[in-house]
Design an enzyme around this catalytic site. Sequence first.
Site, short mmCIF file in Angstrom:
data_model
loop_
_atom_site.label_atom_id
_atom_site.label_comp_id
_atom_site.label_asym_id
_atom_site.label_seq_id
_atom_site.Cartn_x
_atom_site.Cartn_y
_atom_site.Cartn_z
N LYS A 1 0.84 -1.21 0.00
CA LYS A 1 0.00 0.00 0.00
C LYS A 1 0.87 1.25 0.00
CE LYS A 1 -3.82 -2.45 2.08
NZ LYS A 1 -4.51 -2.91 3.29
N GLN B 1 -4.77 -1.41 9.39
CA GLN B 1 -4.62 -2.74 8.80
C GLN B 1 -5.24 -3.81 9.71
OE1 GLN B 1 -3.23 -3.47 5.69
NE2 GLN B 1 -4.00 -5.51 6.09
N ASP C 1 -11.13 2.95 3.99
CA ASP C 1 -11.54 1.55 3.83
C ASP C 1 -13.06 1.42 3.76
OD1 ASP C 1 -9.67 -0.43 3.40
OD2 ASP C 1 -9.07 -0.56 5.50
#
Length: 301
Positions: A54, A98, A121
């Site tokens: 990422k 994460q 997200d």
Amino acid sequence: MNTSKLIDGKAAANHVMTLVKADVQRLKADGIEPALAVILVGQDPASQVYVRNKILRAEEAGIRSLEYPLSADTTQAQLLKLIAELNADDSINGILLQLPLPSHIEETIALQAIAPVKDVDGFHSENVGGLSQGRDVLTPCTPSGCMQLLEDACGDLSGKHAVVIGRSNIVGKPMAALLLKAHCSVTVLHSRSVNAKSLCRQADIVVAAVGRPRMIDASWLKIGAVVIDVGINRIEEDGRSRLVGDVDFESALPQVSAITPVPGGVGPMTIAFLMKNTVTAAVQQAHTQRSFLEAPCLSIS
Ligand code: NDP
């Protein structure tokens, strides 16, 4: 192998990245530098790889990235304090936490702590609710990537019967909501579904997000179905470790009109859409901060 049926996720992701890069350049010229904060709690090797990828993709797009590697014994209070600081920092546009988190931290509490406008997200309940109402909100990256692949493969999705196998919060449910928003008729299958195979055989579009290697073979698919395989399963086969999807690719290929491979299908799209969401978040925040009505013009909407 009939490669004309392959949906090339790498090429599609590269295309999205090209558009994102152009948008980042445009925003920078307008004095806006999109920035993404990535928090990793603990040293899970797979998570470390995901985070590294990422960060690399963000750099490639020209997005400023900040990494926050926290030790596995970080308390929930310490994590929430960091998230609050990042929420308050106007120079940060996106916050990615994460997953999975160590078991002593409640995932829902941590995700809900992220400001919805920085929730790249799309897991905050405000964004989840907005998606289910059909509003334009920050939307989970994997289902968004799947939608792009489907639109590229099928064009207008209106009226198609889509079957989503899996009902997780990160893939199955938002996928179903996006398909509904695109005017599909949507069936969601899960571990308690009865007659799952015969329901699936009616689908024009099948999205498999189960986490079971090669569960969906040709007997689940109608001729000409378009198949998106979200699954990423590591198996040992013929003495070596390999990644396979939830779909039995060899069995499905003759039956379908288009299918994503694993790897090289959905996976690359997930990170590309994280970058897209970061740019979208930066634009929305610039609107709020500057209180101007005219949006900076983006290549991708
Ligand atoms: P979850 O384990 O959270 O959810 C799996 C879902 O599959 C559940 O809803 C479960 O039903 C359902 N299920 C399990 N067994 C069956 C069955 N026999 N028949 C029908 N449904 C079943 O997984 P995720 O959604 O997080 O991930 C799914 C897959 O996608 C995994 O392989 C994961 O690695 C991959 N993935 C890939 C990403 C990418 O970027 N390509 C990103 C995220 C995930 P129930 O709810 O009843 O238990």
